[in-house]
Design a protein around this motif. Structure first.
Motif, PDB file in Angstrom:
ATOM      1  N   ILE A 108      35.119  45.962  45.453  1.00  0.00           N
ATOM      2  CA  ILE A 108      36.521  46.439  45.428  1.00  0.00           C
ATOM      3  C   ILE A 108      37.766  45.444  45.164  1.00  0.00           C
ATOM      4  O   ILE A 108      38.555  45.408  44.526  1.00  0.00           O
ATOM      5  CB  ILE A 108      36.847  47.552  46.430  1.00  0.00           C
ATOM      6  CG1 ILE A 108      36.139  48.831  46.213  1.00  0.00           C
ATOM      7  CG2 ILE A 108      38.304  47.823  46.296  1.00  0.00           C
ATOM      8  CD1 ILE A 108      35.909  49.767  47.500  1.00  0.00           C
ATOM      9  N   GLY A 109      37.375  44.447  46.104  1.00  0.00           N
ATOM     10  CA  GLY A 109      38.467  43.530  45.979  1.00  0.00           C
ATOM     11  C   GLY A 109      38.386  42.404  44.708  1.00  0.00           C
ATOM     12  O   GLY A 109      39.413  42.226  44.180  1.00  0.00           O
ATOM     13  N   ALA A 110      37.235  42.175  44.338  1.00  0.00           N
ATOM     14  CA  ALA A 110      37.066  41.203  42.973  1.00  0.00           C
ATOM     15  C   ALA A 110      37.690  42.338  41.910  1.00  0.00           C
ATOM     16  O   ALA A 110      38.174  41.723  40.808  1.00  0.00           O
ATOM     17  CB  ALA A 110      35.482  41.051  42.816  1.00  0.00           C
TER      18      ALA A 110
ATOM     19  N   LYS B 251      41.565  42.090  42.041  1.00  0.00           N
ATOM     20  CA  LYS B 251      41.819  40.755  41.257  1.00  0.00           C
ATOM     21  C   LYS B 251      41.849  41.063  39.959  1.00  0.00           C
ATOM     22  O   LYS B 251      42.687  40.423  39.154  1.00  0.00           O
ATOM     23  CB  LYS B 251      41.042  39.487  42.034  1.00  0.00           C
ATOM     24  CG  LYS B 251      41.470  39.336  43.365  1.00  0.00           C
ATOM     25  CD  LYS B 251      40.620  38.184  44.144  1.00  0.00           C
ATOM     26  CE  LYS B 251      40.675  38.390  45.584  1.00  0.00           C
ATOM     27  NZ  LYS B 251      39.786  37.428  46.189  1.00  0.00           N
ATOM     28  N   SER B 252      40.683  41.371  39.323  1.00  0.00           N
ATOM     29  CA  SER B 252      40.566  41.325  38.221  1.00  0.00           C
ATOM     30  C   SER B 252      41.842  42.275  37.108  1.00  0.00           C
ATOM     31  O   SER B 252      42.296  41.827  36.105  1.00  0.00           O
ATOM     32  CB  SER B 252      39.196  41.869  37.685  1.00  0.00           C
ATOM     33  OG  SER B 252      38.142  41.288  38.287  1.00  0.00           O
ATOM     34  N   LEU B 253      42.129  43.323  37.831  1.00  0.00           N
ATOM     35  CA  LEU B 253      43.174  43.893  37.586  1.00  0.00           C
ATOM     36  C   LEU B 253      44.458  43.318  37.547  1.00  0.00           C
ATOM     37  O   LEU B 253      45.308  43.452  36.585  1.00  0.00           O
ATOM     38  CB  LEU B 253      43.202  45.459  38.270  1.00  0.00           C
ATOM     39  CG  LEU B 253      42.389  46.384  37.872  1.00  0.00           C
ATOM     40  CD1 LEU B 253      42.314  47.771  38.774  1.00  0.00           C
ATOM     41  CD2 LEU B 253      42.309  46.952  36.281  1.00  0.00           C
TER      42      LEU B 253
ATOM     43  N   VAL C  81      44.416  40.997  34.326  1.00  0.00           N
ATOM     44  CA  VAL C  81      44.676  41.612  33.113  1.00  0.00           C
ATOM     45  C   VAL C  81      45.944  42.181  33.034  1.00  0.00           C
ATOM     46  O   VAL C  81      46.630  42.221  31.849  1.00  0.00           O
ATOM     47  CB  VAL C  81      43.491  42.959  32.993  1.00  0.00           C
ATOM     48  CG1 VAL C  81      43.834  43.654  31.929  1.00  0.00           C
ATOM     49  CG2 VAL C  81      42.214  42.324  32.935  1.00  0.00           C
ATOM     50  N   LEU C  82      46.454  42.575  34.169  1.00  0.00           N
ATOM     51  CA  LEU C  82      47.867  43.413  34.089  1.00  0.00           C
ATOM     52  C   LEU C  82      49.097  42.382  33.983  1.00  0.00           C
ATOM     53  O   LEU C  82      50.428  42.621  33.840  1.00  0.00           O
ATOM     54  CB  LEU C  82      48.044  44.419  34.825  1.00  0.00           C
ATOM     55  CG  LEU C  82      47.162  45.620  34.896  1.00  0.00           C
ATOM     56  CD1 LEU C  82      47.336  46.576  36.198  1.00  0.00           C
ATOM     57  CD2 LEU C  82      47.478  46.586  33.596  1.00  0.00           C
ATOM     58  N   GLY C  83      48.541  41.181  34.491  1.00  0.00           N
ATOM     59  CA  GLY C  83      49.717  40.247  34.540  1.00  0.00           C
ATOM     60  C   GLY C  83      50.684  40.213  35.575  1.00  0.00           C
ATOM     61  O   GLY C  83      51.866  39.903  35.665  1.00  0.00           O
ATOM     62  N   ALA C  84      50.500  40.987  36.880  1.00  0.00           N
ATOM     63  CA  ALA C  84      51.339  41.312  37.878  1.00  0.00           C
ATOM     64  C   ALA C  84      51.186  40.104  38.791  1.00  0.00           C
ATOM     65  O   ALA C  84      50.526  39.254  39.233  1.00  0.00           O
ATOM     66  CB  ALA C  84      50.772  42.696  38.696  1.00  0.00           C
TER      67      ALA C  84
END
Length: 139
Positions: free
Chosen positions: A126-128, A131-133, A136-139
């Protein structure tokens, strides 16, 4: 006039006036219906075939098979003087169940290892994903 009756239907007596020894509220099976539908023939409480006016009866709604079986068990229990075990009420299906979060995490971690071949805990996966999101989202 009451409902149009058919042969074999179950009817209940709503007006027991008359000389045919019928019981108000009791169910009877229709043996024959006149062509006009104004009278029906059935067996009275003594088992004799009698004619009666159709307006003194109403149709009995058909019961579900489950309800009929339950009522049959109740009747058997009452008639036997308690020789049969008391019939069970229809079972209720639980709408939700509570699971301990630690048990759920352990089960999911085991599934990750056995099914997907991933040697990691659920928290790590879930942590990975989190971090991937973010990447991708550039937050």
């Amino acid at each position: 006039m009451a409902d149009r009756f058919n042969e074999g239907e179950i009817v209940v007596c709503i007006d027991a006036s008359g000389k045919h020894s019928l019981t108000e509220g009791k169910e009877y099976r229709v043996i024959c219906v006149s062509t006009s539908g104004g009278s029906i023939q059935l067996r009275n409480d003594q088992g004799r075939r009698v004619g009666a006016l159709a307006r003194r009866f109403k149709k009995v709604e058909q019961k579900s098979q489950r309800q009929a079986k339950y009522e049959m068990k109740l009747a058997l229990y009452a008639a036997s003087g308690g020789l049969f075990p008391y019939p069970e009420a229809p079972k209720k299906v639980p709408r939700s169940i509570k699971i301990d979060p630690r048990d759920a995490k352990a089960a999911l971690t085991k599934m990750l290892k056995e099914v997907y071949g991933i040697d990691a805990t659920v928290e790590q996966v879930i942590g990975a994903m989190d971090k991937s999101l973010e990447l991708v989202l550039g937050a």
